[in-house]
Design a protein around this motif. Structure first.
Motif, PDB file in Angstrom:
ATOM      1  N   GLN A 163       0.808  -1.219   0.000  1.00 22.72           N
ATOM      2  CA  GLN A 163       0.000   0.000   0.000  1.00 22.72           C
ATOM      3  C   GLN A 163       0.847   1.277   0.000  1.00 22.72           C
ATOM      4  O   GLN A 163       0.323   2.363  -0.235  1.00 22.72           O
ATOM      5  CB  GLN A 163      -0.924  -0.012   1.211  1.00 22.72           C
ATOM      6  CG  GLN A 163      -1.902  -1.170   1.157  1.00 22.72           C
ATOM      7  CD  GLN A 163      -2.698  -1.296   2.412  1.00 22.72           C
ATOM      8  OE1 GLN A 163      -3.640  -0.527   2.622  1.00 22.72           O
ATOM      9  NE2 GLN A 163      -2.327  -2.245   3.248  1.00 22.72           N
ATOM     10  N   GLU A 173       3.450   4.070  -1.342  1.00 23.74           N
ATOM     11  CA  GLU A 173       3.714   4.636  -2.665  1.00 23.74           C
ATOM     12  C   GLU A 173       5.001   4.078  -3.270  1.00 23.74           C
ATOM     13  O   GLU A 173       5.076   3.837  -4.464  1.00 23.74           O
ATOM     14  CB  GLU A 173       3.800   6.160  -2.585  1.00 23.74           C
ATOM     15  CG  GLU A 173       2.463   6.842  -2.487  1.00 23.74           C
ATOM     16  CD  GLU A 173       1.567   6.549  -3.687  1.00 23.74           C
ATOM     17  OE1 GLU A 173       2.048   6.575  -4.837  1.00 23.74           O
ATOM     18  OE2 GLU A 173       0.371   6.280  -3.455  1.00 23.74           O
ATOM     19  N   SER A 174       6.017   3.847  -2.447  1.00 22.06           N
ATOM     20  CA  SER A 174       7.291   3.337  -2.953  1.00 22.06           C
ATOM     21  C   SER A 174       7.168   1.908  -3.488  1.00 22.06           C
ATOM     22  O   SER A 174       8.025   1.438  -4.216  1.00 22.06           O
ATOM     23  CB  SER A 174       8.366   3.405  -1.867  1.00 22.06           C
ATOM     24  OG  SER A 174       7.988   2.634  -0.738  1.00 22.06           O
ATOM     25  N   GLY A 228       1.737   1.647  -4.319  1.00 21.24           N
ATOM     26  CA  GLY A 228       0.465   2.103  -3.772  1.00 21.24           C
ATOM     27  C   GLY A 228      -0.706   1.234  -4.211  1.00 21.24           C
ATOM     28  O   GLY A 228      -1.769   1.741  -4.545  1.00 21.24           O
TER      29      GLY A 228
END
Length: 86
Positions: free
Chosen positions: A48, A50-51, A54
């Motif tokens: 979940q 962003e890196s 996501g």
């Protein structure tokens, strides 16, 4: 768990973004074959971010985690804005 993260990095380096299906299969493997619900939960949290793309979990992901937790007879689950926690 380390192998799952290495696979994610390898996929990304080759221009392939892991989707919810890839994550769900890895989590299912961690639970069924390795009996490691904690590693599956860790991967659930990472997917979940962003890196890590996501990626939003779907009903299949939640069912995999819940089945793994129930099979280990772990109780006290609660859902907050981020995910499932003990």
């Amino acid at each position: 768990m380390q192998q799952a993260l290495e696979l994610m990095h390898q996929m990304k380096s080759q221009g392939v973004d892991p989707d919810v299906y890839v994550y769900s299969q890895l989590m299912d493997h961690l639970i069924k074959k390795k009996n490691d619900v904690d590693a599956a939960d860790h991967l659930f949290q990472k997917m979940q971010l962003e890196s890590f793309g996501g990626v939003k979990p779907n009903v299949v992901v939640y069912n995999i985690l819940l089945r793994g937790l129930c099979n280990q007879q772990q109780g006290g689950l609660s859902k907050n804005g981020v995910g499932w926690h003990r």
